[in-house]
Design a protein around this motif. Sequence first.
Motif, PDB file in Angstrom:
ATOM      1  N   LYS A  40       3.513  -2.530 -11.664  1.00 13.38           N
ATOM      2  CA  LYS A  40       2.072  -2.335 -11.500  1.00 13.38           C
ATOM      3  C   LYS A  40       1.376  -3.666 -11.241  1.00 13.38           C
ATOM      4  CE  LYS A  40       0.004   0.807 -13.946  1.00 13.38           C
ATOM      5  NZ  LYS A  40      -0.524   1.585 -15.098  1.00 13.38           N
ATOM      6  N   ASN A  41       1.842  -4.696 -11.908  1.00 11.34           N
ATOM      7  CA  ASN A  41       1.258  -6.014 -11.659  1.00 11.34           C
ATOM      8  C   ASN A  41       1.529  -6.457 -10.216  1.00 11.34           C
ATOM      9  OD1 ASN A  41       0.216  -6.294 -14.247  1.00 11.34           O
ATOM     10  ND2 ASN A  41       2.072  -7.267 -15.045  1.00 11.34           N
ATOM     11  N   TRP A  42       2.765  -6.202  -9.756  1.00 15.36           N
ATOM     12  CA  TRP A  42       3.111  -6.598  -8.375  1.00 15.36           C
ATOM     13  C   TRP A  42       2.325  -5.813  -7.337  1.00 15.36           C
ATOM     14  CZ3 TRP A  42       5.589  -3.464  -4.677  1.00 15.36           C
ATOM     15  CH2 TRP A  42       5.923  -4.123  -3.482  1.00 15.36           C
ATOM     16  N   ALA A  43       2.191  -4.524  -7.628  1.00 22.10           N
ATOM     17  CA  ALA A  43       1.502  -3.668  -6.657  1.00 22.10           C
ATOM     18  C   ALA A  43      -0.009  -3.737  -6.781  1.00 22.10           C
ATOM     19  CB  ALA A  43       1.966  -2.220  -6.819  1.00 22.10           C
ATOM     20  N   GLY A  44      -0.526  -4.374  -7.862  1.00 18.61           N
ATOM     21  CA  GLY A  44      -1.969  -4.465  -8.053  1.00 18.61           C
ATOM     22  C   GLY A  44      -2.570  -3.192  -8.587  1.00 18.61           C
ATOM     23  N   LEU A  45      -1.807  -2.463  -9.396  1.00 20.00           N
ATOM     24  CA  LEU A  45      -2.310  -1.197  -9.940  1.00 20.00           C
ATOM     25  C   LEU A  45      -3.019  -1.375 -11.279  1.00 20.00           C
ATOM     26  CD1 LEU A  45       0.763   1.072  -9.115  1.00 20.00           C
ATOM     27  CD2 LEU A  45      -1.525   1.244  -8.125  1.00 20.00           C
TER      28      LEU A  45
ATOM     29  N   TRP B  88       0.818  -1.207   0.000  1.00 23.97           N
ATOM     30  CA  TRP B  88       0.000   0.000   0.000  1.00 23.97           C
ATOM     31  C   TRP B  88       0.859   1.268   0.000  1.00 23.97           C
ATOM     32  CZ3 TRP B  88      -4.487   1.800  -1.174  1.00 23.97           C
ATOM     33  CH2 TRP B  88      -4.884   3.049  -0.704  1.00 23.97           C
ATOM     34  N   ARG B  89       1.929   1.259   0.758  1.00 25.53           N
ATOM     35  CA  ARG B  89       2.816   2.442   0.843  1.00 25.53           C
ATOM     36  C   ARG B  89       3.373   2.794  -0.525  1.00 25.53           C
ATOM     37  NH1 ARG B  89       6.560   5.435   3.799  1.00 25.53           N
ATOM     38  NH2 ARG B  89       8.758   5.171   3.254  1.00 25.53           N
ATOM     39  N   TYR B  90       3.695   1.781  -1.357  1.00 27.72           N
ATOM     40  CA  TYR B  90       4.325   2.048  -2.653  1.00 27.72           C
ATOM     41  C   TYR B  90       3.278   2.362  -3.726  1.00 27.72           C
ATOM     42  CZ  TYR B  90       7.481  -0.304   0.404  1.00 27.72           C
ATOM     43  OH  TYR B  90       8.192  -0.644   1.521  1.00 27.72           O
ATOM     44  N   LYS B  91       2.076   1.828  -3.556  1.00 28.54           N
ATOM     45  CA  LYS B  91       0.974   2.251  -4.426  1.00 28.54           C
ATOM     46  C   LYS B  91       0.754   3.746  -4.278  1.00 28.54           C
ATOM     47  CE  LYS B  91      -1.921  -1.941  -4.390  1.00 28.54           C
ATOM     48  NZ  LYS B  91      -3.237  -2.465  -3.987  1.00 28.54           N
ATOM     49  N   GLN B  92       0.749   4.193  -3.008  1.00 26.82           N
ATOM     50  CA  GLN B  92       0.526   5.616  -2.742  1.00 26.82           C
ATOM     51  C   GLN B  92       1.650   6.466  -3.323  1.00 26.82           C
ATOM     52  OE1 GLN B  92       0.227   6.482   1.425  1.00 26.82           O
ATOM     53  NE2 GLN B  92      -0.664   8.495   1.106  1.00 26.82           N
ATOM     54  N   ALA B  93       2.894   6.004  -3.178  1.00 30.92           N
ATOM     55  CA  ALA B  93       4.025   6.748  -3.739  1.00 30.92           C
ATOM     56  C   ALA B  93       3.907   6.841  -5.261  1.00 30.92           C
ATOM     57  CB  ALA B  93       5.337   6.079  -3.349  1.00 30.92           C
ATOM     58  N   TYR B  94       3.462   5.758  -5.909  1.00 31.05           N
ATOM     59  CA  TYR B  94       3.293   5.764  -7.366  1.00 31.05           C
ATOM     60  C   TYR B  94       2.199   6.743  -7.776  1.00 31.05           C
ATOM     61  CZ  TYR B  94       2.180   4.211 -12.070  1.00 31.05           C
ATOM     62  OH  TYR B  94       1.923   4.182 -13.418  1.00 31.05           O
ATOM     63  N   MET B  95       1.065   6.704  -7.087  1.00 28.67           N
ATOM     64  CA  MET B  95      -0.059   7.568  -7.448  1.00 28.67           C
ATOM     65  C   MET B  95       0.288   9.038  -7.247  1.00 28.67           C
ATOM     66  SD  MET B  95      -2.246   5.510  -8.599  1.00 28.67           S
ATOM     67  CE  MET B  95      -3.665   6.589  -8.757  1.00 28.67           C
ATOM     68  N   GLU B  96       1.109   9.334  -6.244  1.00 28.92           N
ATOM     69  CA  GLU B  96       1.470  10.729  -5.982  1.00 28.92           C
ATOM     70  C   GLU B  96       2.460  11.271  -7.013  1.00 28.92           C
ATOM     71  OE1 GLU B  96       3.017  10.736  -2.061  1.00 28.92           O
ATOM     72  OE2 GLU B  96       1.055  10.615  -1.068  1.00 28.92           O
ATOM     73  N   ASN B  97       3.277  10.410  -7.610  1.00 29.73           N
ATOM     74  CA  ASN B  97       4.357  10.886  -8.468  1.00 29.73           C
ATOM     75  C   ASN B  97       4.222  10.482  -9.940  1.00 29.73           C
ATOM     76  OD1 ASN B  97       6.621  11.981  -6.424  1.00 29.73           O
ATOM     77  ND2 ASN B  97       5.675  10.169  -5.524  1.00 29.73           N
ATOM     78  N   HIS B  98       3.521   9.384 -10.247  1.00 29.93           N
ATOM     79  CA  HIS B  98       3.504   8.865 -11.623  1.00 29.93           C
ATOM     80  C   HIS B  98       2.090   8.524 -12.097  1.00 29.93           C
ATOM     81  CE1 HIS B  98       7.810   8.572 -10.942  1.00 29.93           C
ATOM     82  NE2 HIS B  98       7.595   7.734  -9.928  1.00 29.93           N
ATOM     83  N   LYS B  99       1.117   9.180 -11.571  1.00 29.34           N
ATOM     84  CA  LYS B  99      -0.273   8.854 -11.915  1.00 29.34           C
ATOM     85  C   LYS B  99      -0.550   9.050 -13.399  1.00 29.34           C
ATOM     86  CE  LYS B  99      -5.004   9.932 -10.496  1.00 29.34           C
ATOM     87  NZ  LYS B  99      -5.844  10.760  -9.604  1.00 29.34           N
ATOM     88  N   LYS B 100       0.071  10.043 -14.004  1.00 30.39           N
ATOM     89  CA  LYS B 100      -0.192  10.361 -15.418  1.00 30.39           C
ATOM     90  C   LYS B 100       0.785   9.665 -16.366  1.00 30.39           C
ATOM     91  CE  LYS B 100      -2.127  14.894 -14.284  1.00 30.39           C
ATOM     92  NZ  LYS B 100      -2.035  16.353 -14.509  1.00 30.39           N
TER      93      LYS B 100
END
Length: 665
Positions: free
Chosen positions: A658-663, A625-637
């Motif tokens: 993304k597959n590992w993090a479930g994105l 969850w912590r790394y999903k949040q980091a991805y969404m904050e910095n690389h959402k687009k």
Amino acid sequence: MWRRRPFFSVCLHHWRRRSITTTATQSPPSSLYSFLNPTLFSNPTSPPPQPAPDSAITKSPPLTPQQRSLLETTLTTSLSTHDTDSAWKSFKSLTHHNHFPSKPLANSLIAHLCTAHNHHPLNLKRAFACVVYLMEKNPNLIDDATLKLVLGFMGKGSSPKPAFALVRCLFKNRVFVPFDVWGDTLYGISKQNGCFGAFLGVFVENCRVALEEGVEGLRPGLGGFNAALEGCCLGTECVEDADRVLELMSRLGVRPDEASFGYLGYLYAVKGMEGKIVELEDLRRGFELRDDKMVFWGNLVRGYAKSGDLESMSRTILRAVKERDERGGLLFGDEIYCEAVKGFLKNGSVKDLARLIVEAQGVESQQSVSAAERTVGFGIVSACVNLGMLDKAYTILDEINACGAKAGLGVYLSILNACIKEQRTAEAAQLVADVSNLGLQLDAGCYDSLIEASMSCQDFQSAFSLFRDMREGTLSNLKPSYLTIMTGLTENNRPELMAAFLDEVVKDPRIEVGTHDWNSIIHAFCKAGRLEDARRTFRRMMFLQFEPNSQTYLSLINGYVTGEKYFSVLMLWNEVRRRDGFKGFKLDSGLVDAFLYALVKGGFFDAAMQVVEKSQELKIFVDKWRYKQAYMENHKKLKVSKLRRRNFRKMEALIAFKNWAGLNA
């Protein structure tokens, strides 16, 4: 064995035997048992009228048993409810009809009146009147503890007269209360109010009764006689009174101790009676006292200081140094040295003090006195400091140097202690340099105190200078002072000084520098945002073959993330990956978390997946969850299609992350 005979008149044959008189005993005031005498606790300019004793208590017929029981019950109830006025009225009613309360009730009333005097001063007068009345009418009712309590409260008053009147009342009515019950308290009252003559009169009367009546309890012990001698010798400085006390001491068979001889030595030194001092010394040897003889020498020094006899004072101090016991204990206390210094400065000069120190050092060098704090130089210079005359201490040091002598370590140590207290650290550092040039060696504790004082006032250069002196000496325990400096620099956010200091001492085996020391510097640089300095320190650490640990890398990662230097994190990961397993180093959960979070924020998904694979290999739990949040904050687009055209490998890494993090869902 000590024999009960006039030993002072035998050993000191020129003292005349004195008959015990009571001339010092003042006539007791009449009407002491009057309940309404307001002048007993004051100091009237003219004596009050003295009515006949029986006029205060009117003769009345006795009470019936029922009336007496009722009054005692009322008195008991009043005491339990703290109704002082009602209790006093009940007591007056009983005594008015020639009756007395029971012994426990009488003592309870007196104790209550004493403790209730804060509410009204009249209550202590009531307690006094009650005690005096019962002493005259029925003394068996009063406990010794109650009498001691009353005297104790009287000692807190503004006038000592009631306390002395109360004790005289005991002798008047032949109530022989042991001296231990009232002696110390009465002496304390006389000492506090400057009326030792009154105490001496009561003391002499007490001893007379003890001798003539054979009352064992009235015999003062050694403490009582020493109190009397202290008053005669240190208070009134009267030789005749001291002789009288000694006569009584001899007749009552009380053996003197070092304190007894000390008081007499002071008195004879003040009076310039050298012959008596010689006889005292002979008598001391005759008693074979085993106590500390420095008590006697110290009192002689005090007496000579007061009389201004500097030659005798110097001679006594030097003699005491020569006769110092083999234990090497302290020569004199601070009080003695302070009086000696004041005597020299009042009647002589600083040169005389310097000359005394030099002569004492000559004797001490032959005795191999190990502790500088036990030398005469330390005592004298410390006394100057304690008296607020640090300038005189420096002058003494200059005078010693001017006469071509070498000041001992004790002289410097006293001044250094003053510099520590006043945080005059630059002066202290210069003095330490002088001490080192003389070939003297301070102990590690002194260095640490000086360094701590320097660090507390942010005088870092003095601290470094002091530590260099420590390293150049023969001291083996440098670690405490080293930690003091490092801690102070850390608290003051001075990592550049930490790095320079560590680089200077890193090869000293007495300090035992470790990885944690380097970590402190790296952390401080990263916290201050000085990432290049942190990287340089890290390289220096590696060059000197200090192995980094998890804390080293965590400090660097956090610093790089704060400064958004994500590429530096990537480089650091490549190094860690190469070192994994080297010399026992292994990734832990904290390091995995820090690397993964920083690499995701920086967009280095290939390296991030390398961290994931390593965590799976080491079976380290990772919170996605912590790394999903980091991805969404910095690389959402961030679009995979754009990456396909520019960097196919990075696209694959992104998809894998993304597959590992479930994105992808």
